[in-house]
Design a protein around this motif. Sequence first.
Motif, PDB file in Angstrom:
ATOM      1  N   HIS A   1       0.805  -1.229   0.000  1.00  0.00           N
ATOM      2  CA  HIS A   1       0.000   0.000   0.000  1.00  0.00           C
ATOM      3  C   HIS A   1       0.838   1.280   0.000  1.00  0.00           C
ATOM      4  CE1 HIS A   1      -3.608  -2.425   0.795  1.00  0.00           C
ATOM      5  NE2 HIS A   1      -2.827  -3.105   1.629  1.00  0.00           N
TER       6      HIS A   1
ATOM      7  N   ASP B   1      -3.519   4.136   0.726  1.00  0.00           N
ATOM      8  CA  ASP B   1      -4.696   4.168   1.586  1.00  0.00           C
ATOM      9  C   ASP B   1      -4.265   4.084   3.050  1.00  0.00           C
ATOM     10  OD1 ASP B   1      -4.175   1.379   2.158  1.00  0.00           O
ATOM     11  OD2 ASP B   1      -5.207   0.875   0.305  1.00  0.00           O
ATOM     12  N   SER B   2      -5.229   4.182   3.927  1.00  0.00           N
ATOM     13  CA  SER B   2      -4.919   4.169   5.359  1.00  0.00           C
ATOM     14  C   SER B   2      -4.479   2.789   5.840  1.00  0.00           C
ATOM     15  CB  SER B   2      -6.111   4.659   6.176  1.00  0.00           C
ATOM     16  OG  SER B   2      -7.220   3.801   5.986  1.00  0.00           O
ATOM     17  N   GLU B   3      -4.842   1.727   5.147  1.00  0.00           N
ATOM     18  CA  GLU B   3      -4.444   0.385   5.572  1.00  0.00           C
ATOM     19  C   GLU B   3      -2.927   0.249   5.647  1.00  0.00           C
ATOM     20  OE1 GLU B   3      -4.981  -4.275   4.199  1.00  0.00           O
ATOM     21  OE2 GLU B   3      -6.313  -2.760   3.369  1.00  0.00           O
TER      22      GLU B   3
ATOM     23  N   ASN C   1      -1.509   2.517   8.517  1.00  0.00           N
ATOM     24  CA  ASN C   1      -1.756   1.945   9.840  1.00  0.00           C
ATOM     25  C   ASN C   1      -0.886   0.723  10.095  1.00  0.00           C
ATOM     26  OD1 ASN C   1      -3.647   3.880  10.585  1.00  0.00           O
ATOM     27  ND2 ASN C   1      -5.312   2.762   9.610  1.00  0.00           N
TER      28      ASN C   1
END
Length: 190
Positions: free
Chosen positions: A35, A66-68, A71
């Motif tokens: 990601h 993306d945030s995945e 994080n």
Amino acid sequence: MIAMQYGFTLPADYDMAIIRRRIAEKGHLLDAFPHLHFKAYLYADRDDARLPGREHLYAPFYLWRDSEGMNAFLGGAGFAALTQSFGWPSVRTWSVWQAELAADLSAATCATRDIIPLPPYSALDACRLAEAAAARDDIARGALAAVSAFEPTDWTVLRFRLWPEPRADFAQGNRQVYCVGHVSQPGVTR
């Protein structure tokens, strides 16, 4: 997409060879991170004749799909080890308006970062269009990456650029100029 950056201001007498060595030894660890569009391992060295900075800094910049991915990185062992070495940083994030990227960013030797306050009640759609045009213009001027993003908590616009070589017009206003130690860019074979 999400732009992300944290930074550490290091003491004036800090041996920046430690940072360059850390980048050389660990930079490849994110070369295939899920990601991630790219991570630029950035530093500023007040004693560098080519790109002198006001302070010694270590301040990596990330462009996440993306945030995945973001994080997973922030919750992972690599970030935990970084915080054990340098402390607990404030992590800035921006919502990306425009990202223009060369196919291969490995030729980047320096980066610029501008954080520009937005006047109250700005027409955000017009700002977004202007930033998209500015990103395309900087790619046409030789930038390898041009990211324009926005942060609505403090109402700022981020202009981040990766460049193949320093330019005379880099030193202006409050612009931060960095050296690039490595660029991780998953999916790019070198």
